[in-house]
Motif scaffolding. Structure first.
Motif, PDB file in Angstrom:
ATOM      1  N   SER A  91       0.768  -1.181  -0.025  1.00 23.77           N
ATOM      2  CA  SER A  91      -0.507   0.122  -0.120  1.00 23.77           C
ATOM      3  C   SER A  91       1.040   1.166   0.333  1.00 23.77           C
ATOM      4  CB  SER A  91      -1.040  -0.005   1.192  1.00 23.77           C
ATOM      5  OG  SER A  91      -2.211   1.126   1.150  1.00 23.77           O
ATOM      6  N   THR A  92       0.555   1.807   0.407  1.00 31.67           N
ATOM      7  CA  THR A  92       1.260   3.200   0.696  1.00 31.67           C
ATOM      8  C   THR A  92       2.731   3.391   1.387  1.00 31.67           C
ATOM      9  OG1 THR A  92       0.159   4.527   2.197  1.00 31.67           O
ATOM     10  CG2 THR A  92      -0.292   5.152   0.343  1.00 31.67           C
ATOM     11  N   GLY A  93       2.340   2.481   1.995  1.00 27.06           N
ATOM     12  CA  GLY A  93       3.713   1.724   2.817  1.00 27.06           C
ATOM     13  C   GLY A  93       4.605   3.106   4.065  1.00 27.06           C
ATOM     14  N   LEU A  94       5.981   2.688   2.929  1.00 23.10           N
ATOM     15  CA  LEU A  94       7.229   4.011   3.773  1.00 23.10           C
ATOM     16  C   LEU A  94       7.678   4.318   2.034  1.00 23.10           C
ATOM     17  CD1 LEU A  94       9.229   1.104   5.408  1.00 23.10           C
ATOM     18  CD2 LEU A  94       8.102   2.523   6.392  1.00 23.10           C
ATOM     19  N   PRO A  95       6.790   5.857   2.151  1.00 19.80           N
ATOM     20  CA  PRO A  95       6.585   6.607   0.987  1.00 19.80           C
ATOM     21  C   PRO A  95       8.115   6.895   0.707  1.00 19.80           C
ATOM     22  CG  PRO A  95       5.152   7.254   1.580  1.00 19.80           C
ATOM     23  CD  PRO A  95       5.476   6.658   2.601  1.00 19.80           C
ATOM     24  N   THR A  96       9.488   7.016   1.725  1.00 17.06           N
ATOM     25  CA  THR A  96      10.878   7.453   1.398  1.00 17.06           C
ATOM     26  C   THR A  96      11.463   6.345   2.030  1.00 17.06           C
ATOM     27  OG1 THR A  96      10.421   8.977   3.584  1.00 17.06           O
ATOM     28  CG2 THR A  96       9.619  10.425   2.020  1.00 17.06           C
ATOM     29  N   LYS A  97      11.144   5.200   2.213  1.00 13.58           N
ATOM     30  CA  LYS A  97      11.914   4.516   2.558  1.00 13.58           C
ATOM     31  C   LYS A  97      12.457   3.419   1.410  1.00 13.58           C
ATOM     32  CE  LYS A  97      12.025   6.431   6.787  1.00 13.58           C
ATOM     33  NZ  LYS A  97      13.433   6.848   7.479  1.00 13.58           N
ATOM     34  N   ILE A  98      13.381   3.086   2.032  1.00 11.00           N
ATOM     35  CA  ILE A  98      14.375   2.131   0.557  1.00 11.00           C
ATOM     36  C   ILE A  98      13.582   0.937   1.075  1.00 11.00           C
ATOM     37  CG2 ILE A  98      16.558   0.903   0.137  1.00 11.00           C
ATOM     38  CD1 ILE A  98      17.407   3.277   1.323  1.00 11.00           C
ATOM     39  N   GLU A  99      13.278   0.017   0.300  1.00 11.66           N
ATOM     40  CA  GLU A  99      12.616  -1.436  -0.105  1.00 11.66           C
ATOM     41  C   GLU A  99      12.855  -2.156  -1.977  1.00 11.66           C
ATOM     42  OE1 GLU A  99       9.292  -2.375   2.383  1.00 11.66           O
ATOM     43  OE2 GLU A  99       8.671  -3.607   0.815  1.00 11.66           O
ATOM     44  N   GLN A 100      13.583  -2.880  -2.222  1.00  9.80           N
ATOM     45  CA  GLN A 100      12.717  -3.979  -3.019  1.00  9.80           C
ATOM     46  C   GLN A 100      11.752  -4.896  -2.746  1.00  9.80           C
ATOM     47  OE1 GLN A 100      17.077  -5.826  -2.182  1.00  9.80           O
ATOM     48  NE2 GLN A 100      17.706  -4.422  -3.699  1.00  9.80           N
ATOM     49  N   GLY A 101      10.862  -4.642  -3.238  1.00  9.30           N
ATOM     50  CA  GLY A 101       9.899  -5.227  -2.751  1.00  9.30           C
ATOM     51  C   GLY A 101       8.450  -5.308  -4.316  1.00  9.30           C
ATOM     52  N   ASP A 102       9.229  -4.508  -5.525  1.00 11.57           N
ATOM     53  CA  ASP A 102       8.591  -4.097  -6.153  1.00 11.57           C
ATOM     54  C   ASP A 102       8.764  -5.299  -7.039  1.00 11.57           C
ATOM     55  OD1 ASP A 102       7.050  -2.157  -4.907  1.00 11.57           O
ATOM     56  OD2 ASP A 102       7.672  -0.995  -5.472  1.00 11.57           O
ATOM     57  N   LEU A 103       9.115  -6.246  -7.363  1.00  9.07           N
ATOM     58  CA  LEU A 103      10.213  -7.314  -8.439  1.00  9.07           C
ATOM     59  C   LEU A 103       9.088  -8.228  -8.416  1.00  9.07           C
ATOM     60  CD1 LEU A 103      11.715  -8.551  -9.992  1.00  9.07           C
ATOM     61  CD2 LEU A 103      12.634 -10.075  -8.012  1.00  9.07           C
ATOM     62  N   LEU A 104       8.044  -8.552  -7.574  1.00  8.10           N
ATOM     63  CA  LEU A 104       7.432  -9.661  -8.454  1.00  8.10           C
ATOM     64  C   LEU A 104       5.985  -9.159  -9.206  1.00  8.10           C
ATOM     65  CD1 LEU A 104       7.054 -12.124  -5.250  1.00  8.10           C
ATOM     66  CD2 LEU A 104       8.373 -12.682  -8.113  1.00  8.10           C
ATOM     67  N   ALA A 105       5.549  -7.583  -8.085  1.00  5.91           N
ATOM     68  CA  ALA A 105       4.265  -6.870  -8.590  1.00  5.91           C
ATOM     69  C   ALA A 105       4.635  -6.700 -10.133  1.00  5.91           C
ATOM     70  CB  ALA A 105       4.732  -4.941  -7.848  1.00  5.91           C
ATOM     71  N   ALA A 106       6.208  -6.271 -10.447  1.00  7.16           N
ATOM     72  CA  ALA A 106       6.225  -5.891 -11.856  1.00  7.16           C
ATOM     73  C   ALA A 106       6.146  -6.897 -12.294  1.00  7.16           C
ATOM     74  CB  ALA A 106       7.905  -5.622 -11.583  1.00  7.16           C
ATOM     75  N   LEU A 107       6.594  -8.168 -12.095  1.00 10.87           N
ATOM     76  CA  LEU A 107       7.155  -9.523 -13.387  1.00 10.87           C
ATOM     77  C   LEU A 107       5.750  -9.895 -13.393  1.00 10.87           C
ATOM     78  CD1 LEU A 107       8.988 -11.733 -14.402  1.00 10.87           C
ATOM     79  CD2 LEU A 107       8.320 -12.513 -12.620  1.00 10.87           C
ATOM     80  N   TYR A 108       4.009  -9.745 -12.272  1.00 11.87           N
ATOM     81  CA  TYR A 108       3.086 -10.811 -12.210  1.00 11.87           C
ATOM     82  C   TYR A 108       1.577  -9.523 -12.636  1.00 11.87           C
ATOM     83  CZ  TYR A 108       6.000 -14.491 -11.318  1.00 11.87           C
ATOM     84  OH  TYR A 108       7.272 -15.625 -11.496  1.00 11.87           O
ATOM     85  N   ALA A 109       2.329  -8.201 -12.000  1.00  9.48           N
ATOM     86  CA  ALA A 109       0.866  -7.971 -11.619  1.00  9.48           C
ATOM     87  C   ALA A 109      -0.235  -7.438 -12.817  1.00  9.48           C
ATOM     88  CB  ALA A 109       1.435  -5.646 -11.294  1.00  9.48           C
ATOM     89  N   SER A 110       0.410  -7.600 -13.996  1.00  7.51           N
ATOM     90  CA  SER A 110      -0.922  -8.112 -14.834  1.00  7.51           C
ATOM     91  C   SER A 110      -1.015  -9.382 -15.290  1.00  7.51           C
ATOM     92  CB  SER A 110      -0.554  -7.483 -16.313  1.00  7.51           C
ATOM     93  OG  SER A 110      -0.373  -6.253 -16.343  1.00  7.51           O
ATOM     94  N   PRO A 111      -2.605  -9.260 -15.476  1.00 15.31           N
ATOM     95  CA  PRO A 111      -3.652 -10.338 -15.645  1.00 15.31           C
ATOM     96  C   PRO A 111      -3.207 -11.798 -16.309  1.00 15.31           C
ATOM     97  CG  PRO A 111      -5.128  -8.974 -16.033  1.00 15.31           C
ATOM     98  CD  PRO A 111      -4.024  -8.384 -16.206  1.00 15.31           C
ATOM     99  N   GLY A 112      -3.332 -12.349 -16.970  1.00 15.61           N
ATOM    100  CA  GLY A 112      -3.263 -13.498 -17.993  1.00 15.61           C
ATOM    101  C   GLY A 112      -1.780 -13.625 -17.880  1.00 15.61           C
ATOM    102  N   ASP A 113      -0.823 -13.875 -19.390  1.00 16.80           N
ATOM    103  CA  ASP A 113      -0.212 -14.156 -18.872  1.00 16.80           C
ATOM    104  C   ASP A 113       1.014 -12.864 -19.488  1.00 16.80           C
ATOM    105  OD1 ASP A 113       2.960 -16.158 -18.877  1.00 16.80           O
ATOM    106  OD2 ASP A 113       2.845 -15.834 -21.277  1.00 16.80           O
TER     107      ASP A 113
END
Lengths: 317, 632
Positions: free
Chosen positions: B345-367
Motif C-alpha cells: 500500500s502506501t507503506g514507507l514513501p521515503t524509505k528503501i525497499e526492493q519489494g516490487d519485483l514480483l509486482a512488476a513481473l506478475y501484476a498484470s492479469p493473464g500471462d
C-alpha cells in the motif's frame, strides 16, 4: 501504383480516396444501432476532406462504440475501458500532422473514464471526441450507465435506476478551457454529419455528444423524439452548426444561440424539456496544450546530444 | 572507548594527521539550516580531490517540520574512501549536529556507534528557554552515556562574529570544520565557495568565506582528530549525481522525448530534473491527471512515434498494471521506471525497499511476459535507460527498470559518459510500409516483428488489447491465441540467449553464494569481501536482468554448497511461530530463483526501510556459515 517506378509515384495522377478507402472490417454492431450512422458520417467526412488514411487515427476505449476503429481503414487504437483519452492525448502530443477521432461511449467516458474526460477537455489538444451516448452498457449486456434515466430498469437495477442521470453537456461546459461542445442525434444524418464536420474543423478538443438508440436495450428512450421533431431544440447561429434551411424547418423548435455565450450554453445544456441540438459552445482562443507538447519536434540528433551534454556537464567535478 | 565531554575551548590542538581508508561523516540540522548544501559541497570537494564517495540525503517527511525535533532532521551522510565507495556503509565516524534533538533521529536510525565523534552546537546550553537548556543538558549526558565522543562546539557564537543571521551561516562554518578535520586544501575550497555564491554578489561570497575560514581555523586550534584519506586524482572526467538524475540524463541520452508521469515519492525527482532539461533536447514532461493516464499517454506517444517513458513508484505501478498488460499484448515499446519504496500500500514513501519485483513481473492479469532490468549503481541508472529504450524497440514491448530510493537519493561519482548518436532513438519512420507485411509479422523462430507507425502509408492497422492475429484483427480462435501467447513469450527466451552469465564476485566455488539485485550491490560485495578476508569461502552474484534472467545460473549455483539471496524485502524468519518449511514465504528473488532453477535457495530478506549495512550482512553470513558447519 503497381509497376510504376517508385520515384515517379508522386507525379502520377493525384491521389483520390473513395469512401471504400476508409472502410475497414464490416461493422458488427446490431442492426439499427446508432453507431452505424456515426461510422457512415465519419467515413463520408474523411472522403470529403480527403484525409490520407495513413494520416488518420481513430482512438477508442472499450464498449460497443469503441469497436469503431476496427471498421475504419485508417490507423486505429482500440484501447482500454475508459482510457481512450490519455492515449489520444499521447498520440497527439508529438503528431500535429495526424487527423484524430476519439470514439467513446457513455460508460467509457462518463463512468470509468471520468477523470480523463475532465482533463482532456482542459488540455484542449486538437481532438474530435464523439460520445456515442445510448444511455446503457450494451457490450456487457444491459447495465445502468451514468446517463441512464431515473426509473429505467436494467440488469443491475432491475427495480429501476434510482439516481438522476449525469448530463455530459453541463459537465463538459463546467470544465475550464472547454473549447467546443455540441450535441446531435443519430437519426438526423445531415445534422450528425455537419456537427462532426464542424467538430473536425475546430482546432482544439471538440466534444460531440450523439444521442442514439440501442435497438437491443434502449430502443424506447429516443423513440418519441425520433418521430416527434418538436422534442428537439435546434440551436442556430452563423457560427453554429450549418444546416440546410429546408432541413431546419423540419425542427418546429428553433432558437438563436450564440455559441460564445457560455452562460447561455450552460442554461441550454440543462434544459430538460427538449434535447438541444447544435453547437452549444465554442472558444477558438482556449489554450492548446498540444502547441506546447509539439514544440521541440524536429531537433537534429546533434542538437539533442549538445543539449544532453550541457546538462551532463553541470554534474562534472 | 572512554567517554568524555570535551569542552572545545580547552581541547588540545591537533597533533598528527591520521591516515585512514575510509570514513563516514554526517551533518544534520533543522530543515532550512543548509546542512544539505554543506554536505553536498563537502562531498563534491572530496570527489574532486579524487576520493571515492557515496552520499545519502537525510530528509524529513514534512516540508517544514518543527525545529529541534527528532523527526525534523535534514542533512547528508557522506562516506568517503581511498577507493570507489559503493554504499553508505555502517555507523558514522563523525556527526555534526546543529542541535542535539535532530541527532536523536540518527541515533534512532542506528547511524551512530560508541566512539562516534559528535560535534554539537553548544549555543543551546545558554538558551534563555529553561526547557531548551534542560533538554540540551539531558541529551549531552545521554550522549556520554552512549559512549559518543562529544565535542560541544561554539558554532553559533563563532558564526555571530560574521553574520547577524547564524541560522544561514552555520553550514559554511561546519564546512570549514570538516575541511580542516579531513586536511583538505582550503584555497581550493575558497574558489568553490566563490563559484557557488557568484550570483549572490561579492558581499555574500566574502561572508561565506569568512565563516568557512573561521570554522577551519577553529578546528585547527581546537580539534584533536584529524584525518587524511589518500585520494587518487581522476584520470578522466567524472560526474557526480544521484540515481534519479542519472535516470533523467539517461532518458535524454537515449533520445526519449516524452516523459509522462504523476507525482509520487521517491520517483518524482527524476521528473523534476527532466522538467528542466528535457525541453532543451526537444522533449517534454507531461504531468498527467493520474498514474493511469500517465502510462496511457506514454503508450499513445510510443504507438505514434518514439518510445516514451513513464516514471513511478509502487502504488503508481499498481495503478498502471492494466495498461502495462496492454503494452505487452499489443506489443507497444515503452520504458517504465519504478523507483521502489517501502510497501505494501502506501507503506514507507521515503524509505528503501526492493519489494516490487514480483509486482512488476506478475501484476498484470493473464500471462504478460515483459523485460525487467535493475541497475545496481548510479552509473547503471544512466546507462540502463539507453539499454531499456533499445530493448523496448527491438523486442517491441514494455521494459521495466527497477530502481529504488537508495539509488534515487544516493550520489556517487562515475566516469562522464561520452554521448553517442547511436544511443538516440531513430527519427520517426514515415516511409511507405510494404503492404504485404502485416503489423504483427511474427518471426516464427523469435516472435520478433516490426511495427508500422501512423503516417506510414500501407501500414494502416488497428492496435488492440484483444487477442489478435498477424493483421491485428480481433481473433478468439484457440490456435491463434495459443500461438500468439507463445510468440510474446518467445521474445524473452531470445533475449536471454543474447545475454552473458553473470560474473561471480569472489571464487567460482565455495561454501556460500550470495545473490542480490539492485542497489544492494555495494553492501553485499563489501560484506563478502570482509568474510573472504577472514578466510571464509563466500562469493556473490548480482543480477541485472530479472526477466529474463541472465543464463547459466544453475551451473554457477551448483559450485556452491549453499546459495542464498540477500534482499531488502520481506521473508518469514525461520523458526518464528507457525513458520515451517511448507509455510515459509521467501524473499522475492529467492522465490523466482527457486522456481526457475529447482535449487534449494535460501534467503535473508529484511525490511528496515534503509539499506542493510555491510556489517549486518556480514554478521548474518557468518551466522549462516556457522550453522552450516554445525549441521555437517
Amino acid at each position: 501504383m503497381q509497376g510504376l517506378h517508385k520515384e515517379w509515384e508522386a507525379e502520377a495522377a493525384p491521389r483520390t480516396c473513395a469512401i471504400e478507402d476508409y472502410q475497414g472490417a464490416a461493422a458488427r454492431w446490431c442492426p439499427g444501432c446508432g453507431d452505424h450512422a456515426v461510422l457512415n458520417a465519419v467515413q463520408r467526412l474523411a472522403r470529403d476532406k480527403q484525409l490520407p488514411p495513413e494520416k488518420t487515427v481513430c482512438v477508442s476505449g472499450i464498449g460497443c462504440s469503441s469497436r469503431f476503429p476496427h471498421y475504419m481503414a485508417t490507423y486505429g487504437f482500440h484501447g482500454l475501458h475508459g482510457r481512450a483519452f490519455p492515449v489520444a492525448c499521447g498520440v497527439r502530443s508529438r503528431r500535429p500532422d495526424l487527423h484524430m477521432f476519439v470514439v467513446t461511449g457513455d460508460g467509457d467516458c462518463c463512468a470509468i473514464g471520468t477523470a480523463h474526460w475532465i482533463h482532456t477537455i482542459r488540455y484542449n489538444m486538437d481532438l474530435t471526441i464523439l460520445l456515442l451516448d445510448n444511455n446503457i452498457y450494451g457490450l456487457t449486456k444491459n447495465q445502468t450507465s451514468p446517463t441512464t434515466r431515473t426509473g429505467e430498469k436494467s440488469n443491475t437495477h432491475p427495480r429501476g435506476n434510482v439516481l438522476p442521470p449525469l448530463n455530459p453537456l453541463s459537465v463538459t461546459l463546467g470544465v475550464t478551457n472547454a473549447s467546443f461542445v455540441a450535441q446531435t442525434v443519430d437519426w438526423n444524418p445531415p445534422h450528425l454529419y455537419n456537427t462532426i464536420r464542424a467538430a473536425y474543423e475546430h482546432k482544439g478538443t471538440s466534444f460531440v455528444r450523439i444521442l442514439q438508440r440501442c435497438p437491443h436495450f434502449t430502443s424506447h428512450i429516443f423513440a418519441e423524439a425520433q418521430s416527434d421533431m418538436s422534442q428537439c431544440l435546434l440551436l442556430l447561429d452563423d457560427n453554429g452548426i450549418p444546416l440546410d434551411p429546408a432541413l431546419q424547418r423540419l425542427f418546429p423548435n428553433r432558437a438563436a444561440h450564440n455559441p460564445h455565450d457560455l452562460a447561455n450554453a450552460r442554461a441550454v445544456a440543462t434544459r430538460e424539456d427538449v434535447y438541444p441540438v447544435g453547437l452549444l459552445y465554442r472558444d477558438e482562443n482556449a489554450a492548446r496544450y498540444d502547441r506546447q507538447t509539439s514544440q521541440g519536434l524536429g531537433r537534429s540528433q546533434a542538437e539533442k546530444i549538445a543539449a544532453t551534454e550541457k546538462w551532463l556537464s553541470k554534474y562534472e567535478i | 572507548m572512554s567517554t568524555s565531554t570535551i569542552d572545545a575551548d580547552i581541547a588540545t590542538p591537533a597533533s598528527a594527521v591520521q591516515i585512514v581508508d575510509q570514513h563516514i561523516v554526517e551533518i544534520v540540522s533543522d530543515s532550512g539550516e543548509g546542512a544539505q548544501t554543506c554536505g553536498q559541497m563537502f562531498a563534491d570537494l572530496c570527489a574532486r580531490n579524487g576520493n571515492g564517495i557515496w552520499t545519502v540525503e537525510i530528509i524529513p517527511a514534512e516540508i517544514e517540520p518543527p525545529s529541534r525535533s527528532r523527526a525534523g532532521a535534514s542533512g547528508n551522510r557522506i562516506r568517503l574512501g581511498s577507493k570507489p565507495v559503493t554504499n553508505a556503509g555502517d555507523c558514522a565516524d563523525i556527526v555534526v549536529a546543529l542541535n542535539e534533538q535532530v541527532l536523536y533521529s540518527r541515533i534512532d536510525a542506528g547511524a551512530l556507534r560508541p566512539g562516534t565523534t559528535v560535534f554539537v552546537d553548544k549555543t543551546w546550553a545558554e538558551s534563555p528557554d529553561d526547557d531548551i537548556r534542560r533538554r540540551y543538558a539531558e541529551a549531552i549526558s545521554d550522549f556520554n552515556a552512549r559512549s559518543y565522543f562529544v565535542v560541544e562546539s561554539p558554532i553559533e557564537a563563532e558564526c555571530r562574529k560574521h553574520t547577524d543571521d547564524p541560522k544561514k551561516g552555520k553550514n559554511m562554518w561546519v564546512l570549514g570544520l570538516l575541511c580542516a578535520i579531513y586536511d583538505l586544501d582550503r584555497s581550493s575550497v575558497g574558489a568553490n565557495i566563490a563559484k557557488r555564491f557568484a550570483k549572490k554578489g561579492e558581499a555574500v561570497i566574502q561572508k561565506n568565506l569568512a565563516l568557512f575560514t573561521d570554522g577551519y581555523d577553529w578546528a585547527l586550534a581546537h580539534v584533536q582528530q584529524r584525518y587524511r584519506i589518500p585520494a587518487q586524482k581522476h584520470t578522466q572526467p567524472m560526474v557526480v549525481m544521484n540515481g534519479n538524475q542519472a535516470i533523467g540524463l539517461g532518458i535524454m541520452a537515449a533520445g526519449i522525448e516524452v516523459c509522462s508521469m504523476y507525482p509520487i515519492t521517491p520517483a518524482t525527482s527524476a521528473s523534476h530534473f527532466l522538467a528542466q532539461a528535457l525541453q532543451d533536447a526537444g522533449g517534454f514532461v507531461h504531468q498527467a491527471e493520474d498514474e493511469i493516464a500517465a502510462i496511457g499517454f506514454a503508450i499513445g506517444a510510443s504507438y505514434a512515434g518514439k518510445t516514451a517513458v513513464t516514471i513511478t513508484s509502487g502504488p503508481g505501478l499498481a495503478l498502471k498494471t492494466e495498461f502495462l498488460g496492454y503494452a505487452v499484448m499489443a506489443e507497444v515499446p515503452l520504458v517504465i521506471v519504478v523507483v521502489q519504496r517501502g510497501g505494501p500500500s502506501t507503506g514507507l514513501p521515503t524509505k528503501i525497499e526492493q519489494g516490487d519485483l514480483l509486482a512488476a513481473l506478475y501484476a498484470s492479469p493473464g500471462d504478460s511476459p515483459k523485460i525487467i532490468i535493475a541497475p545496481a549503481t548510479i552509473e547503471e541508472c544512466f546507462h540502463f535507460m539507453i539499454t531499456a529504450r533499445k530493448l523496448a524497440e527491438e523486442f517491441r514491448g514494455p521494459v521495466m527498470v527497477l530502481s529504488d530510493a537508495n539509488l534515487a537519493t544516493g550520489q556517487q561519482p562515475f566516469p562522464k559518459p561520452q554521448l553517442q548518436t547511436d544511443w538516440l532513438a531513430a527519427p520517426v519512420d514515415q516511409a511507405a510500409w510494404d503492404q504485404s507485411v502485416p503489423p504483427f509479422a511474427w518471426d516464427a523462430e523469435t516472435g520478433l516483428s516490426k511495427r508500422p507507425l501512423p503516417g506510414q502509408r500501407g501500414g494502416e492497422y488497428v492496435l488492440t488489447g484483444l487477442a489478435h492475429d498477424e493483421e491485428s484483427h480481433v481473433a478468439y480462435e484457440s490456435a491463434i491465441n495459443q500461438k500468439t501467447m507463445e510468440m510474446r513469450s518467445r521474445k524473452l527466451a531470445v533475449l536471454q540467449s543474447a545475454l552473458q552469465p553473470p560474473k561471480v564476485h569472489g571464487d567460482p566455488e565455495g561454501d556460500l553464494l550470495v545473490i542480490g539485485w539492485g542497489s544492494t550491490l555495494g553492501c553485499i560485495e563489501e560484506a563478502v569481501d570482509q568474510l573472504r578476508a577472514e578466510g571464509k569461502r563466500v562469493s556473490s552474484v548480482h543480477l541485472r536482468f530479472l526477466s529474463p534472467m541472465e543464463p547459466g545460473l544453475k551451473q554457477i549455483f551448483q559450485k556452491f554448497r549453499r546459495v542464498m539471496t540477500v534482499e531488502v524485502n520481506y521473508s518469514d524468519p525461520v523458526g518464528a511461530p507457525y513458520i515451517t518449511a511448507e509455510s515459509r514465504r521467501y524473499s522475492q528473488l529467492a522465490q523466482l530463483l527457486r522456481s526457475q532453477t529447482l535449487v534449494d535457495i535460501d534467503c535473508w530478506g529484511q525490511v528496515p526501510g534503509s539499506p542493510i549495512p555491510p556489517s549486518k550482512i556480514a554478521a548474518e553470513l557468518r551466522r549462516r556459515l556457522d550453522t552450516f558447519a554445525k549441521e555437517n
